[in-house]
Design a protein around this motif. Structure first.
Motif, short mmCIF file in Angstrom:
data_model
loop_
_atom_site.label_atom_id
_atom_site.label_comp_id
_atom_site.label_asym_id
_atom_site.label_seq_id
_atom_site.Cartn_x
_atom_site.Cartn_y
_atom_site.Cartn_z
N THR A 243 -1.32 0.51 -0.14
CA THR A 243 -1.55 1.93 -0.40
C THR A 243 -0.85 2.30 -1.70
N ARG A 244 -1.25 3.42 -2.23
CA ARG A 244 -0.64 3.95 -3.45
C ARG A 244 -0.17 5.37 -3.19
N SER B 115 2.73 1.55 -3.03
CA SER B 115 3.74 2.07 -2.12
C SER B 115 4.26 0.95 -1.23
N GLU C 130 -2.67 -2.62 5.04
CA GLU C 130 -3.41 -2.61 3.79
C GLU C 130 -2.57 -1.94 2.69
#
Length: 775
Positions: free
Chosen positions: A635-636, A644, A633
């Motif tokens: 992500t940051r 990211s 999934e």
């Protein structure tokens, strides 16, 4: 007593041996290239018209353990500098200590970052470590500086340090105390940087930037670089790092901090020098620009039209991120940066790619560099006057550089494809020079969309023969041959002062005290206008991109080549991925090319065919629609909460490629080339990641040469993650409309061969050259 080749700094240009000098520099990172490829990259750089290379000295690479400095293998700075000199290139050493360069901690070693010292300041403990590192670096350069007759002409102190001029001055003092004495000392001046006296501010300009936000279609700080402007600063370069690391933000193009606003730099009383004209652009996970070759060339020419007296490119040759004790050494959110960039690839879309791929902008820029080598001395002393060119796309953009006696008229209709400019109908401009106005052209001409030109004004062709104006660009001159390049869609007109006898495939007419010459045949290598004491060759655009100027058989010669070439120690080195390459020389009647028979061509050219045994492409079988069973999934992270890069490839599609030994052997280099769409890819030999790629449009190349035996025996594995548009990753509009998932259109091995060809002078009896070597 001054050095006979004394270099100094005038108010508006760099001087050399008492005359204006127009250097051309390209960034090449020795520590990011295999040592065995240095000569090839430097050869292409010199053949591309560079006069010097700049290179970072990454502290983390040379001192991974405190007190234990390494200069072996591809860390051998001294050997790199010496080899650059052998290729006829000078060197600007970017000493750091902080480099950025998309390196982990900006190039600082981990042990330094983990210390309690105040880094990038005059903290005594930090300066003591800098003295040690600078001292070791400068020891490597002993005897190689300009004063010693060596290639090192300049040094850059630090990088992107905008608010500590005292510290920059301290660093220069430390370097000089360690024994480094050079004519040129620089510091990056963008972002409104405060650069102390004693350091020349140098500037940047990029067609796009991975450091912009993912919702920014085209940054405003990039758009200005396609217009002529006296403004040197680029307030976008590194702005996210300033904000993330130092809390400095930009607002409306002005850098804002507690001390107020730093305005746009126009004339700081120093020459207009660039060190980071974008030779392409790197990619980050969240934003992946697609800079085209023509973007690079148009931006570079716009800077010349705006007054640049030193063209510097970042980067000119791509490379590969290093791997150290802490893993890969790229910029990442894990080390405090806003961006995740590829763990290995630092290709940068450069003129010379990560694996030696020679790209179209190498040729486009070479045309400009040949011109600067031919007339840069005069051009450097010509101030720029910006005529038209606001952000209104309908307004004609033009500028003039002139010393009053002669000059160049710059006109552009070029912007990148996401915001193209229209054609300009009926273009005709009047330029006032000291002895009267020059009207260019004599009748209005329609200028097509997407072109940038620099037309000569009162250019001296020969004694008593002056080219008042031309609608073709000066490329170079050799002996009695002047080479111009036509622009597709623009009729060629040469206007000569006075009444001049003209021969060749032309029509002439008298007008306004001049002889106006038009061509009766299309431009090309055989299109030569005969004038008293000089011949003017008018090339078409395609042929001009094949033109080189090389030293062969004891003298400089013009060369046309349909494969990348360079000269070294009088021999011609040819790289190519096709079995034959065609090379033409002018003059060519006084040489023999080993193993080939020359054929005379129009315009005085002699042409040879050079064989490149084994070159070609081997197609591989590949699953066209692999499926990733469980992609991670999104992500940051990082200080600016950007997307990211995934680190979990356990749910990626795994594609195994069988590569026959014959596809890998017998050539200089074997590249896996993948035409695909997706998100992120990794290439593995066994368990080792040997290449990675953030998909953004261009093919993905992986150099298989170092792993030929392993790949031939066990094959290669690709781990591919799918494109998911709703993730929010930014890619260029031209490639954005692809379906979710993974698609592999083709996989092939590109076999690049290398031939070293002896080009020898021949007597009238026709003495033959001795040998050709394929490697």
């Amino acid at each position: 007593m001054p050095h006979a080749d004394h270099i100094d700094v005038a108010l508006a240009w760099i001087g050399r041996a008492g005359r204006p000098w127009f250097p051309v520099t390209g960034e090449v990172h020795y520590a990011r290239l295999p040592r065995e490829r240095w000569s090839e990259v430097l050869g292409h750089a010199r053949a591309g018209g560079l006069t010097s290379v700049a290179t970072y000295v990454f502290w983390q690479a040379h001192e991974p353990t405190p007190g234990e400095l390494r200069w072996d293998g591809n860390l051998d700075l001294r050997a790199f500098v010496e080899l650059a000199g052998r290729h006829g290139l000078e060197v600007v050493v970017r000493l750091g200590p902080w480099a950025h360069g998309e390196a982990r901690y900006g190039g600082f070693p981990d042990w330094l970052v983990e210390s309690d010292l105040a880094l990038r300041t005059d903290d005594p403990g930090y300066l003591a470590l800098v003295r040690r590192f600078y001292g070791a670096t400068i020891d490597q350069l002993a005897g190689l500086t300009h004063a010693d007759g060596g290639p090192v002409v300049g040094a850059q102190i630090e990088n992107e340090l905008y608010d500590q001029p005292e510290h920059l001055a301290t660093l220069r003092k430390i370097a000089e105390e360690a024994g480094l004495h050079l004519p040129l000392w620089t510091a990056t001046g963008w972002g409104g940087a405060l650069v102390p006296e004693g350091l020349l501010p140098v500037y940047s300009a990029y067609a796009d930037g991975f450091w912009a936000e993912a919702d920014e279609e085209w940054p405003s700080w990039s758009q200005v670089h396609f217009r002529y402007s006296p403004v040197r600063d680029d307030l976008g370069t590194g702005a996210d790092v300033r904000e993330a690391l130092d809390g400095v933000v930009t607002d409306g193009g002005v850098t804002v901090d507690d001390g107020g606003a730093a305005g746009e730099v126009q004339d700081p009383g120093t020459p207009f020098i660039t060190c980071e004209l974008g030779g392409g652009m790197h990619v980050a996970y969240h934003r992946r620009p697609l800079v085209q070759p023509a973007d690079v060339a148009a931006l570079a020419l716009a800077k010349i039209g705006s007054g640049s007296v030193w063209q510097g490119y970042y980067v000119y040759a791509g490379g590969t991120q290093r791997v150290g004790a802490h893993g890969t050494e790229q910029e990442s959110q894990a080390t405090g940066y806003p961006n995740d960039v590829p763990t290995l690839s630092y290709d940068f879309g450069a003129p010379v790619g990560e694996h030696g791929q020679v790209r179209p902008h190498h040729h486009l820029l070479r045309r400009q560099h040949l011109w600067l080598a031919c007339d840069g001395e005069a051009l450097a002393a010509m101030p720029a006057t910006v005529g038209g060119g606001s952000d209104d796309p309908a307004e004609l953009r033009w500028a003039v550089r002139s010393d009053g006696r002669r000059g160049y008229l710059f006109v552009t209709t070029y912007q990148p494809a996401r915001a193209p400019l229209p054609a300009q109908p009926g273009v005709q401009l009047t330029v006032d020079l000291d002895d009267g106005p020059v009207i260019v052209p004599t009748a209005p001409v329609d200028l097509p969309a997407g072109v940038s030109v620099a037309w000569p004004l009162r250019y001296p062709l020969a004694d008593g023969v002056v080219l008042r104006s031309a609608t073709a660009q000066l490329v170079t001159r050799l002996d009695d041959v002047v080479v111009l390049a036509a622009t597709e869609g623009v009729p060629v007109e040469l206007v000569l002062d006075g009444e001049v006898a003209v021969g060749g495939p032309v029509t002439t007419r008298a007008a306004d005290g001049a002889t106006v010459v038009t061509l009766d045949v299309p431009p090309g290598p055989g299109t030569v206008v005969e004038l008293p004491g000089v011949r003017v060759m008018v090339l078409d655009d395609v042929t001009a991109d094949r033109l080189y100027r090389l030293e062969l058989a004891g003298r400089e010669r013009l060369a046309l080549a349909d494969a990348p070439v360079y000269a070294l120690d009088g021999e011609l080195v040819v790289h190519g991925d096709r079995p034959q390459a065609e090379v033409s020389l002018l003059p060519g009647t006084d040489v023999a090319v080993a193993g080939a028979r020359g054929a005379a061509r129009g315009g005085g050219w002699v042409t040879w065919e050079v064989h490149l045994p084994g070159a070609g492409t081997h197609e591989l079988e590949v699953d066209p629609r692999p499926v990733a069973p469980a992609p991670p999934e999104p992500t940051r992270g990082g200080p600016m909460d950007r997307l990211s890069a995934p680190t979990d490839f356990s749910g990626a599609a795994r594609v195994h490629l069988e590569v026959p030994a014959e596809a890998l052997a017998g050539v200089d280099r074997a590249l896996l080339r993948l035409d695909w769409t997706g998100d992120v890819g990794r290439a593995l030999v066994g368990d080792e990641v040997v290449g990675d790629h953030f998909w953004h449009g261009p093919d993905w190349d992986v150099d298989l040469t170092p792993w030929r035996e392993e790949v031939a025996r066990d094959g290669l594995t690709l781990e591919l993650l799918p494109w998911r548009r709703d993730t929010g990753v930014w890619v260029d509009l031209s490639v954005r409309d692809v379906p979710d998932g993974i698609a592999v259109r083709s996989a092939s091995v590109v076999r690049v061969a290398r031939a070293v060809v002896e080009v020898a002078a021949v007597s009238r009896a026709g003495r033959q050259a001795r040998s050709t070597r394929a490697t």
